[in-house]
Design a protein around this motif. Sequence first.
Motif, short mmCIF file in Angstrom:
data_model
loop_
_atom_site.label_atom_id
_atom_site.label_comp_id
_atom_site.label_asym_id
_atom_site.label_seq_id
_atom_site.Cartn_x
_atom_site.Cartn_y
_atom_site.Cartn_z
N UNK A 54 11.32 -31.82 -4.19
CA UNK A 54 11.85 -30.74 -3.36
C UNK A 54 13.13 -30.15 -3.95
N UNK A 55 13.97 -30.99 -4.58
CA UNK A 55 15.27 -30.54 -5.09
C UNK A 55 15.24 -30.27 -6.60
N UNK A 56 14.10 -30.48 -7.24
CA UNK A 56 14.02 -30.22 -8.67
C UNK A 56 14.90 -31.13 -9.50
N UNK A 78 5.39 -33.00 4.02
CA UNK A 78 6.07 -32.28 2.93
C UNK A 78 7.54 -32.14 3.31
N UNK A 79 8.41 -32.17 2.30
CA UNK A 79 9.83 -31.96 2.51
C UNK A 79 10.16 -30.51 2.20
N UNK A 80 10.94 -29.89 3.08
CA UNK A 80 11.32 -28.49 2.88
C UNK A 80 12.02 -28.31 1.54
N UNK A 81 11.82 -27.16 0.93
CA UNK A 81 12.43 -26.86 -0.36
C UNK A 81 13.94 -27.01 -0.28
N UNK A 82 14.52 -27.61 -1.31
CA UNK A 82 15.95 -27.89 -1.30
C UNK A 82 16.81 -26.75 -1.82
N UNK A 83 16.26 -25.55 -1.92
CA UNK A 83 17.03 -24.42 -2.44
C UNK A 83 18.29 -24.21 -1.62
N UNK A 84 19.43 -23.90 -2.26
CA UNK A 84 20.68 -23.74 -1.52
C UNK A 84 20.66 -22.50 -0.63
N UNK A 85 21.34 -22.62 0.49
CA UNK A 85 21.49 -21.48 1.40
C UNK A 85 22.87 -20.86 1.20
N UNK A 86 23.10 -19.74 1.84
CA UNK A 86 24.39 -19.07 1.73
C UNK A 86 25.49 -19.99 2.25
N UNK A 87 26.58 -20.12 1.49
CA UNK A 87 27.65 -21.05 1.85
C UNK A 87 28.42 -20.56 3.07
N UNK A 88 28.80 -21.52 3.92
CA UNK A 88 29.65 -21.24 5.07
C UNK A 88 30.45 -22.50 5.38
N UNK A 89 31.53 -22.33 6.11
CA UNK A 89 32.38 -23.48 6.43
C UNK A 89 31.71 -24.37 7.46
N UNK A 90 31.66 -25.66 7.18
CA UNK A 90 31.13 -26.61 8.16
C UNK A 90 32.04 -26.65 9.38
N UNK A 91 31.45 -26.87 10.54
CA UNK A 91 32.20 -26.87 11.79
C UNK A 91 32.43 -28.31 12.24
#
Length: 618
Positions: free
Chosen positions: A266-268, A539-552
């Motif tokens: 999933x993460x290549x 199946x495991x969801x694709x590990x492609x990165x999402x748009x970065x945002x600050x964790x809450x």
Amino acid sequence: MERLINIDNGGTLTDIVVASGTDFTFTKTLTTPVDLSQCLFDAMTKASAQIYGEANLADLLHSTQHIRYSSTQGTNALVQRKGPLIGLITDDPALPEALGTSDETAALFTDLIGGRIGIISADGTPEELSQQLVAEINRLTTAGAERLVVAGLSSEREHLFKRTMLKNFPRHLLGSVPILFSREFAADTSRPRQVWSGILNSFLHPTVERFLYSAEHRLRAYKVKNPLLIYRNDGASSRVAKSVALKTYSSGPRGGLEGTRALAEAYGLDNVLMIDVGGTTTDVGAVSNKAIAVDRRGSIQGVDISYEMSDVRSTGVGGSSIIAVHNGEITVGPNSVGAAPGPACFGFGGTSATITDVNLLLGVLDPTTYLNGEMALDAGRSRAVIMKTVADPLGITLEEALIRMEASYSSHLARSFADLLSPTGDTTVAAFGGGGPMNACSAARIAGVNRVLVPRLAAVFSAYGISFSDIAQSYETSVTGFSPAEITAVRTAMQADAGKDMFQEGHDLSECELDWSTLVENGEEILALKATYRLPHPTIANGAPAAASAAVAAGTRQVRSAPTQIDSVAVYQLDDQKPGATAAGPAIVEGPFFTARVPLGWTLTVSTAGDLQLTDTH
């Protein structure tokens, strides 16, 4: 779609994952050492309450296609040498030496067999053989042997021993002191492997036999249509009656490796090293180029055996491993407090310190949220035990003891996997198990690894990995020197055996995949067959990165980082974060049934799949 239940029974906690298509329900419960079938039913009952809104075990069982079960009980028993005393009967005086050709194998032979060896003359009349066998069996059982392994120089000799034993001993005696004949147990071209397989199976068998058959008996009361399946260390599953104890050894870690391979895809990732930290052991294995390294003839604690195994190493470093002081030094494991009494902070009477007690007093664990708030931890008990067993013997403060105990534990954890890292330096550590995420970053830094991946299902990841298994049986026959007609006859017989076994598994052979192969081992030609009935896989969801945002952050926690320093650390709830959420350490991440510590110099990112990606920028 009918549900599939996957259960991974550990020394301290038992995990369950219930799968239906792409939906997963999972939870954990305390292992019940006195009756291991109880925690299996406790786990399924808890899962049914999550699914139906109230406990309804009967409906869950009747909507389930298969229950697949793995256990670390055999692994833990061998690590801690907790099993029956084994006696060895042979007519080969050189065999004991052949079984202990290294320091490691010699030590294992001493621990499992010791001096309980009966040497039978290679010749003599039937009456003399009978007298010798009777004398040696009586001597070995008087010396405490609870199980016997017979290893004759030839199959004919073992058959002779068997006939003589049945003639001279009533069946009820042979039943109370089980006897395993090594050549009947495992087909192999190597005698040491064959005999060791018999010894190890005899040692492991009682550990798993009682609770597995007890569980099957309890399931029958619910009129479950399909039998309980045992998940094996070769990555497949089968009925209890169609497997052997030796194949349960390290089966849970194989589930973790299957899940790790899915993460790598999933993460290549080319090189992923799993560290599965349970209560009693840490299991380490590698996935390289999306493949699990498999040994056709596996190895257990340095001993080669006759069966296939993945390359998994188990060490006595877990969340419930005892941390103590010996000769002025802090030691970790291999003995464990297990689930009963458990770590001191569990409040069940534990009198030994563990890393769980340490992390509670450091502030890493919140006493009110452990196991998703299902168990309140008692810091007072942890403090008293650590003072008594570590701080006072070393003449240091509680605070210094905590820091030194954590450092010692992290060093032990790092040593468990450091020599398995990829030489290219691109290893990612996949940390899971109930205790994996807590100390993974500190151990990874010691080992020189700068990437850690914590799956959202980390707390039950080995149980999740069982979801990738199918029902299978394997067969081998030596056909060295056989004519084409004889080989055809062997194929027909092997296929008939597969048809019978798969029918007993509940499936017609026409529904199965048949994989034939020919192997050469030690100059012998071996015909091999594997019959497989495929089950649904997740199946495991694709590990492609999402748009970065600050964790809450959900709040802060006071965490000790040095004997005289306490830091205010942000706490993040993993399931509350959006994909792409990022933050810098020091931080604490609370996931479902796990706590991850993110040290200073590390950053965290939540992946598209909801997993936790940790990077050392120090």
